[in-house]
Design an enzyme around this catalytic site. Structure first.
Site, PDB file in Angstrom:
ATOM      1  N   HIS A  29      18.492 -19.703 -45.184  1.00  0.00           N
ATOM      2  CA  HIS A  29      18.531 -18.454 -44.412  1.00  0.00           C
ATOM      3  C   HIS A  29      20.008 -18.159 -44.158  1.00  0.00           C
ATOM      4  CE1 HIS A  29      14.815 -20.466 -42.940  1.00  0.00           C
ATOM      5  NE2 HIS A  29      14.309 -19.259 -42.798  1.00  0.00           N
TER       6      HIS A  29
ATOM      7  N   ASP B 153      21.543 -20.228 -41.446  1.00  0.00           N
ATOM      8  CA  ASP B 153      21.689 -21.677 -41.685  1.00  0.00           C
ATOM      9  C   ASP B 153      23.098 -22.004 -42.154  1.00  0.00           C
ATOM     10  OD1 ASP B 153      18.919 -21.659 -41.401  1.00  0.00           O
ATOM     11  OD2 ASP B 153      18.559 -21.729 -43.567  1.00  0.00           O
TER      12      ASP B 153
ATOM     13  N   GLU C 237       6.077 -14.817 -47.841  1.00  0.00           N
ATOM     14  CA  GLU C 237       5.566 -16.148 -47.461  1.00  0.00           C
ATOM     15  C   GLU C 237       4.549 -15.976 -46.340  1.00  0.00           C
ATOM     16  OE1 GLU C 237       8.560 -19.191 -46.892  1.00  0.00           O
ATOM     17  OE2 GLU C 237       7.251 -20.251 -45.484  1.00  0.00           O
TER      18      GLU C 237
ATOM     19  N   GLU D 106       3.105 -21.952 -48.631  1.00  0.00           N
ATOM     20  CA  GLU D 106       3.495 -23.209 -47.975  1.00  0.00           C
ATOM     21  C   GLU D 106       2.251 -23.987 -47.561  1.00  0.00           C
ATOM     22  OE1 GLU D 106       6.773 -23.049 -45.267  1.00  0.00           O
ATOM     23  OE2 GLU D 106       5.818 -24.440 -43.878  1.00  0.00           O
TER      24      GLU D 106
ATOM     25  N   HIS E 104       1.262 -23.882 -43.902  1.00  0.00           N
ATOM     26  CA  HIS E 104       0.782 -22.560 -43.490  1.00  0.00           C
ATOM     27  C   HIS E 104      -0.660 -22.363 -43.935  1.00  0.00           C
ATOM     28  CE1 HIS E 104       5.180 -20.849 -43.457  1.00  0.00           C
ATOM     29  NE2 HIS E 104       5.033 -21.933 -42.713  1.00  0.00           N
TER      30      HIS E 104
ATOM     31  N   ASP F 145       6.460 -23.705 -50.901  1.00  0.00           N
ATOM     32  CA  ASP F 145       7.173 -24.468 -49.885  1.00  0.00           C
ATOM     33  C   ASP F 145       6.363 -25.743 -49.674  1.00  0.00           C
ATOM     34  OD1 ASP F 145       9.255 -22.749 -49.566  1.00  0.00           O
ATOM     35  OD2 ASP F 145       8.855 -22.250 -47.473  1.00  0.00           O
TER      36      ASP F 145
ATOM     37  N   ASP G 257       2.725 -26.175 -37.139  1.00  0.00           N
ATOM     38  CA  ASP G 257       3.509 -26.281 -38.365  1.00  0.00           C
ATOM     39  C   ASP G 257       4.494 -27.451 -38.240  1.00  0.00           C
ATOM     40  OD1 ASP G 257       4.338 -25.434 -40.864  1.00  0.00           O
ATOM     41  OD2 ASP G 257       5.612 -23.828 -40.129  1.00  0.00           O
TER      42      ASP G 257
ATOM     43  N   ASP H  77       5.605 -29.365 -40.615  1.00  0.00           N
ATOM     44  CA  ASP H  77       6.551 -29.405 -41.745  1.00  0.00           C
ATOM     45  C   ASP H  77       6.924 -30.828 -42.165  1.00  0.00           C
ATOM     46  OD1 ASP H  77       6.605 -26.656 -41.880  1.00  0.00           O
ATOM     47  OD2 ASP H  77       8.498 -26.437 -40.807  1.00  0.00           O
TER      48      ASP H  77
ATOM     49  N   ASP I 208      10.283 -27.446 -47.774  1.00  0.00           N
ATOM     50  CA  ASP I 208      10.389 -26.867 -46.432  1.00  0.00           C
ATOM     51  C   ASP I 208       9.829 -27.936 -45.491  1.00  0.00           C
ATOM     52  OD1 ASP I 208      10.598 -25.322 -44.237  1.00  0.00           O
ATOM     53  OD2 ASP I 208       9.517 -23.597 -45.035  1.00  0.00           O
TER      54      ASP I 208
HETATM   55  C1  XLS Z   1       8.455 -21.188 -41.206  1.00  0.00           C
HETATM   56  C2  XLS Z   1       8.712 -20.829 -42.587  1.00  0.00           C
HETATM   57  C3  XLS Z   1      10.183 -20.614 -42.930  1.00  0.00           C
HETATM   58  C4  XLS Z   1      10.297 -19.913 -44.245  1.00  0.00           C
HETATM   59  C5  XLS Z   1      11.607 -19.256 -44.477  1.00  0.00           C
HETATM   60  O1  XLS Z   1       7.372 -21.641 -40.850  1.00  0.00           O
HETATM   61  O2  XLS Z   1       8.152 -21.784 -43.412  1.00  0.00           O
HETATM   62  O3  XLS Z   1      10.865 -21.818 -42.906  1.00  0.00           O
HETATM   63  O4  XLS Z   1      10.041 -20.773 -45.304  1.00  0.00           O
HETATM   64  O5  XLS Z   1      11.931 -18.352 -43.490  1.00  0.00           O
HETATM   65 NI    NI Z   2       8.427 -21.994 -45.487  1.00  0.00          NI
HETATM   66 NI    NI Z   3       6.652 -23.184 -42.314  1.00  0.00          NI
END
Ligand code: XLS
Ligand code: NI
Ligand code: NI
Length: 435
Positions: A99, A102, A230, A266, A269, A294, A305, A307, A337
């Site tokens: 991003h 980042d 996404e 993702e 998600h 992702d 989430d 991750d 991700d």
């Molecule tokens: C958040 C998202 C984010 C996207 C990019 O849950 O996964 O990280 O991948 O903005």
């Molecule tokens: Ni993501």
């Molecule tokens: Ni995410």
């Protein structure tokens, strides 16, 4: 190269190695179904989880030990680029994602933010040229800052729409500068807190407006990355418009965006939306819209989430099967991700966690290839739908029947038998491919 002084470039050493800093399953040059593992998997490292995430949670302070902090935010940003490319090189990963926020400090104004981005992307470009590492995708963070409290393109405040448009323009300029292959929109705040004060249609029309502006600007500057939406159902918003793959496809089609937009899906998600990851990939594939993934996983006992790095081979196998069925994921890739757990706070964990994720996807790829070569699912499904290959079934799918002709048929054939699916046998045999 000095952030991980004790680690060499990670190599494939096979299952029996004792070396933690080695791949046990990911062998980049090994050929599977006509392509190297590296070509199949197209791994990417995410800047946000690897470089900027500090290990804090709603109950705890930052915990991650990181050695790249400098005297000023810009010093830190420059050090991060150095460290990031050391990580990519040592992991032998070809792609990365970020991003805008980042990579560069926001500064005191949008102008200062943009000039910070220019300086840091100069540095990133230099590193890309030296190493051959490529940009899978970049995106604009239009959800963290308080200005996005009511959304970005979907905000009730037109000033915020304009600000978001400026960020997207900059994102596309950066994408062109770095040769980005895709450009992602994740609408973290593009949704609502309460429907009581929300005009859903107006807000979604505005999101489509911004997307059309992005397509037009890409054409204008002669840079056409694959645009990706996404989907995610919620978090941070209570309800997000890009809820899941099917909902995002309805949006894409309603607004005529299908020639320029695909999906970045993702795993975590998918589960938040109440789907398996393979369900989401399958939906996207049916629309010819499987753009990129992702890679991560959620925790079945937690509803958000998290991750986590993907370590579940059942899931990666079924995901890789969808990718093989799709004929590959390019120009997308497999972007981690994923973030290290709070208790994995050491620098080395950044490498170890990616190795674990890469090995898990490599195993998934091998298992999926075997399933495909053995026609495991093909034969199963062929048999299951066999009634449509001859007789009345063949006529139905050839669109040769109607309600009247089928009524005549049904009246003469109302003694129907079904066959058992023996689903437990299927699942048990599938296990043979996983271990
Ligand atoms: C958040 C998202 C984010 C996207 C990019 O849950 O996964 O990280 O991948 O903005
Ligand atoms: Ni993501
Ligand atoms: Ni995410």
């Amino acid at each position: 190269m000095h952030y991980f002084p004790n680690v060499e470039k990670i190599k494939y050493e096979g299952k029996t190695t004792e070396n933690l800093f080695a791949f046990r399953h990911y062998n980049p040059e090994e050929v599977i179904m006509g392509k190297t593992m590296k070509e199949h998997l197209r791994f990417a490292v995410a800047y946000w989880h690897t470089m900027t995430q500090d290990g804090s949670d709603p109950f705890g302070d930052p915990v991650n030990q990181r050695t790249w902090f400098g005297e000023t935010p810009m010093d830190t940003a420059r050090n991060r680029v150095e460290a990031f490319f050391e990580i990519l090189t040592k992991l032998d990963v070809e792609y990365f994602c970020f991003h805008d926020v980042d990579i560069a400090p926001a500064g005191d104004s949008l102008e200062e933010f943009f000039s910070n981005i220019d300086e840091i992307t100069d540095l990133i470009k230099e590193k890309m040229d030296q190493t051959g590492i490529k940009l899978l995708w970049n995106t604009a963070n239009m959800f963290s800052h308080p200005r996005f409290v009511n959304g970005a393109a979907s905000s009730n405040n037109a000033e915020v729409f304009a600000y978001s448009a400026a960020q997207v323009k900059k994102g596309l300029d950066v994408s062109k500068k770095l040769g980005g292959e895709n450009y992602v929109f994740w609408g973290g705040r593009e949704g609502y807190e309460s429907l009581l004060n929300t005009n859903m249609k107006f807000e979604q029309d505005n999101i489509a407006r911004l997307f059309k502006m992005a397509i037009a600007y890409g054409e204008k500057i002669g840079h056409k990355p694959q645009f990706l939406i996404e989907p995610k159902p919620m978090e941070p918003s209570k309800h997000q418009y890009d809820f899941d793959a099917a909902t995002a496809m309805a949006f894409i089609q309603k607004h005529g965006l299908e020639n320029d937009f695909k999906l970045n899906l993702e795993a975590n998600h998918a589960t938040l939306a109440g789907h398996t990851f393979e369900h989401e990939l399958n939906v996207a594939r049916d629309y010819d819209a499987l753009g990129s993934i992702d890679a991560n996983q959620g925790d079945v006992l937690l509803g958000w989430d998290t991750d986590e790095f993907p370590t579940n081979i059942y899931d990666t196998t079924l995901a890789m099967y969808e990718i093989l069925e799709n004929g590959g994921i390019a120009p997308g890739g497999i972007n981690f991700d994923s973030k290290v757990r709070r208790s994995s706070f050491a620098m080395d964990d950044l490498l170890l966690a990616h190795i674990a994720g890469m090995d898990t996807f490599a195993r998934g790829l091998k298992a999926a290839a075997a399933l495909k070569e053995d026609r495991f699912f093909d034969d199963l499904k062929e048999k299951r739908y066999a009634s449509y290959t001859t007789g009345i079934g063949a006529k139905i799918v050839a669109d040769e029947e109607d309600l009247e002709s089928l009524t005549t048929y049904a009246l003469a054939h109302d003694d129907i038998t079904n066959e058992s699916s023996h689903l437990e046998v299927v699942k048990s045999r599938l296990n043979d491919y996983l271990v």
